[in-house]
Design a protein around this motif. Structure first.
Motif, PDB file in Angstrom:
ATOM      1  N   LYS A  20       1.368 -10.572  -1.025  1.00 39.83           N
ATOM      2  CA  LYS A  20       0.075 -10.866  -0.385  1.00 39.83           C
ATOM      3  C   LYS A  20      -0.306  -9.982   0.787  1.00 39.83           C
ATOM      4  O   LYS A  20      -1.337 -10.194   1.404  1.00 39.83           O
ATOM      5  N   HIS A  21       0.524  -9.001   1.123  1.00 39.43           N
ATOM      6  CA  HIS A  21       0.187  -8.182   2.287  1.00 39.43           C
ATOM      7  C   HIS A  21       0.103  -6.708   1.919  1.00 39.43           C
ATOM      8  O   HIS A  21       0.497  -6.312   0.824  1.00 39.43           O
ATOM      9  N   SER A  22      -0.369  -5.913   2.888  1.00 32.47           N
ATOM     10  CA  SER A  22      -0.303  -4.463   2.730  1.00 32.47           C
ATOM     11  C   SER A  22       0.801  -3.962   3.655  1.00 32.47           C
ATOM     12  O   SER A  22       1.295  -4.725   4.502  1.00 32.47           O
ATOM     13  N   LEU A  23       1.130  -2.682   3.527  1.00 30.26           N
ATOM     14  CA  LEU A  23       2.144  -2.102   4.422  1.00 30.26           C
ATOM     15  C   LEU A  23       1.657  -2.112   5.869  1.00 30.26           C
ATOM     16  O   LEU A  23       2.441  -2.060   6.807  1.00 30.26           O
ATOM     17  N   THR A  24       0.332  -2.185   6.031  1.00 34.57           N
ATOM     18  CA  THR A  24      -0.253  -2.067   7.372  1.00 34.57           C
ATOM     19  C   THR A  24      -0.253  -3.380   8.153  1.00 34.57           C
ATOM     20  O   THR A  24      -0.048  -3.382   9.356  1.00 34.57           O
ATOM     21  N   ASP A  25      -0.493  -4.502   7.457  1.00 25.50           N
ATOM     22  CA  ASP A  25      -0.842  -5.704   8.228  1.00 25.50           C
ATOM     23  C   ASP A  25       0.312  -6.664   8.527  1.00 25.50           C
ATOM     24  O   ASP A  25       0.141  -7.620   9.275  1.00 25.50           O
TER      25      ASP A  25
END
Ligand SMILES: NC(=O)C1=CN([C@@H]2O[C@H](COP(=O)(O)OP(=O)(O)OC[C@H]3O[C@@H](n4cnc5c(N)ncnc54)[C@H](OP(=O)(O)O)[C@@H]3O)[C@@H](O)[C@H]2O)[C@H](O)CC1
Ligand SMILES: [K+]
Length: 504
Positions: A480-485
């Motif tokens: 559910k996430h990106s590497l950024t957040d």
């Protein structure tokens, strides 16, 4: 799984051939077969297999024969005249030709065609250079590597990305999406100069017996899911908060209360039975509302920081010091006193490492396990070297440090290395760039604190905590996430789902 040097691999090869009587042709056949079945070919055409003159090229030729028999379209390029091939690849080329399959030899009049094929390829398999590489790739490899690296194709390296060698150089190297390593991971996969060229690393079995590695003194291993499952302790059905371990965490200050919250929460999620946070008096009200499950000791405070006076404490199963304590004199005094704590494992992290680096020799006086969890900058300070030197010598530097000072060390980074006081090393095989964010280190510290109390072995506790931390980041980004957040709190929230898979 043992991590080996090139010398180790050739020695295991020699043993397998001479003592076990399995010849090179058989091993190459096994390698080619394993490669053919583990590469997903995808749709459409545009598959290019590049074979060099050595045995790495031989693996590629066997793989090509296997694909050809499965009617998978591809073009096989031989980067040297067939008569220049080593003996085993030559025999396999003969088998390939006898089976009715075709190949193209790199020559002045075919060069343009290869450039074009690489340019439009969707899959490139690199069997150009293997572990026999010395120094920067020479021509024609250099140019072909440049073409391959410019292509939009998925790039798969056989054994090692071509150009990777134990002697560090700045030449051209195959930028693999994925590397399929034969039999055992190689040390170069974890060298900062080469890690990014490997892409995702997968190890395939090509039939060397375990005994082939017995004589090889291997003190470096890969730590992954299999090892975690083997060593993760089962919680006893009659466990209570006392048996699950009492942790004491010296953390936080008026300006950095969050570090204490993160470390404390992670210790509790990691299974600590009781967690006591010791923090400067003025920081306590900032921490406690966010961490209801912990108990607290208000330490003497000077401007929102530890004054250095050690409060009266009960007995604990593990002591941790560092997250958010700051770099003032008071926290230096605190660290100095905690280093004298007897009969209890002590974990030093973050600013506690800063204070420790003032006089590292204090470590030699400790009688109980001591665990240090530096990032490369902190390690550089502990060793009195430049960060760049830490990065190029991660394994050797950690080993020397641990053996000299008798400590366990967790050197953080893309392949976190755990080293024991006797110099055994474990390279972690989980994690991603989402962890490159403030606070994730405090979470790791918390989990380690809990695991130190639940695991019978400090080494397994450290390795499992590091793996879990990395795996949570992977799952967060997958689901559910990106590497950024991803935040440090997300990592804490992600612990349960991965822990459940480990406990099964
Ligand atoms: N047990 C196993 O793991 C097995 C692995 N296999 C595969 O074999 C390779 C290692 O094979 P080897 O033949 O020893 O080495 P390479 O394939 O890497 O080729 C080496 C030749 O390449 C030339 N070379 C060396 N450095 C350079 C360079 N910088 N630029 C250009 N060329 C270079 C050199 O030849 P020269 O005649 O030019 O000196 C080397 O001899 C291993 O990686 C696996 O893929 C086996 O198939 C099965 C067992
Ligand atoms: K290769």
């Amino acid at each position: 799984m043992k991590i080996i040097t090139v010398k180790d691999m050739y020695e295991a090869d020699r043993w397998t051939m001479e003592e076990a009587g399995l010849d090179e042709i058989v091993l190459m056949e096994n390698a080619g077969a394993a490669l053919a079945s583990s590469i997903q070919v995808g749709e459409g055409n545009g598959r290019v297999i590049l074979a060099g003159k050595g045995n790495n090229g031989g693996d590629a030729i066997v793989m090509a024969r296997r694909w050809a028999e499965q009617k998978i379209p591809f073009s096989l390029w031989l980067l040297c005249p067939p008569e220049k091939l080593r003996s085993a690849p030559r025999q396999h080329l003969n088998a390939y030709v006898a089976a009715g399959h075709s190949f193209t030899v790199l020559a002045p009049d075919t060069k343009e065609l290869l450039a074009e094929e690489l340019n439009v390829a969707h899959l490139i398999v690199d069997g150009m250079l293997g572990i026999g590489t010395k120094g920067a790739p020479r021509e024609p490899y250099r140019t072909i590597l440049q073409w391959a690296n410019h292509s939009q194709a998925i790039r798969i390296a056989i054994d090692v990305p071509s150009g990777v060698s134990e002697d560090i150089h700045q030449g051209e190297v195959f930028k693999a999406t994925r590397t399929i390593t034969l039999q055992a991971p190689k040390t170069t996969a974890f060298h900062p100069r080469w890690t990014s060229f490997y892409g995702q690393v997968e190890v395939v079995d090509i039939g060397l017996p375990d005994k082939a590695f017995e004589k090889v003194e291997v003190r470096r291993q890969l730590w992954g899911q299999e090892q975690v499952r083997r060593t993760y302790p089962k919680r006893a059905p009659d466990a209570h908060k006392g048996t699950a371990g009492k942790a004491c965490v010296f953390a936080g200050s008026f300006t950095m209360p969050g570090a204490a919250v993160l470390a404390g929460k992670a210790a509790i999620r990691g299974g600590a039975g009781l967690t006591t946070i010791v923090t400067p008096k003025s920081a306590l009200p900032l921490i406690a509302p966010s961490l209801t499950e912990a108990t607290y000791v208000a330490a003497s405070d000077e401007d929102g920081h530890f004054s250095g006076e050690l409060p009266a404490l009960g007995s604990f199963d593990a002591i941790t010091v560092g997250p958010g304590i700051g770099r003032r004199k008071g926290s230096a005094l605190l660290v100095d006193q905690l280093l004298e704590a007897e009969n209890v494992p002590l974990l030093l992290d973050a600013d506690a490492l800063y204070h420790l680096s003032e006089d590292v020799s204090r470590l030699k006086r400790r009688g109980s396990p001591t665990i240090l969890t530096p990032h490369p900058g902190e390690m550089a300070q502990l060793c009195g070297v430049k960060v760049q030197d830490v990065q190029t010598e991660r394994l050797n530097l950690s080993r020397r440090f641990c053996q000299e000072y008798g400590v366990f060390l967790v050197l953080k980074g893309p392949h976190t290395v755990v080293t024991t006081p006797s110099g055994e090393q474990f390279v972690n095989h989980s994690g991603n760039a989402a962890l490159a964010k403030g606070g994730t280190g405090d979470v790791l510290t918390g989990v380690i604190t809990a695991f130190m109390m639940s695991h019978g072995s400090v080494q397994a506790a450290l390795c499992n905590a590091v793996w879990l931390h990395g795996k949570v980041a992977e799952v967060l980004v997958e689901e559910k996430h990106s590497l950024t957040d991803v935040t440090a709190s997300d990592v804490i929230d992600g612990l349960p789902s991965v822990l459940r898979t480990v406990e099964k």
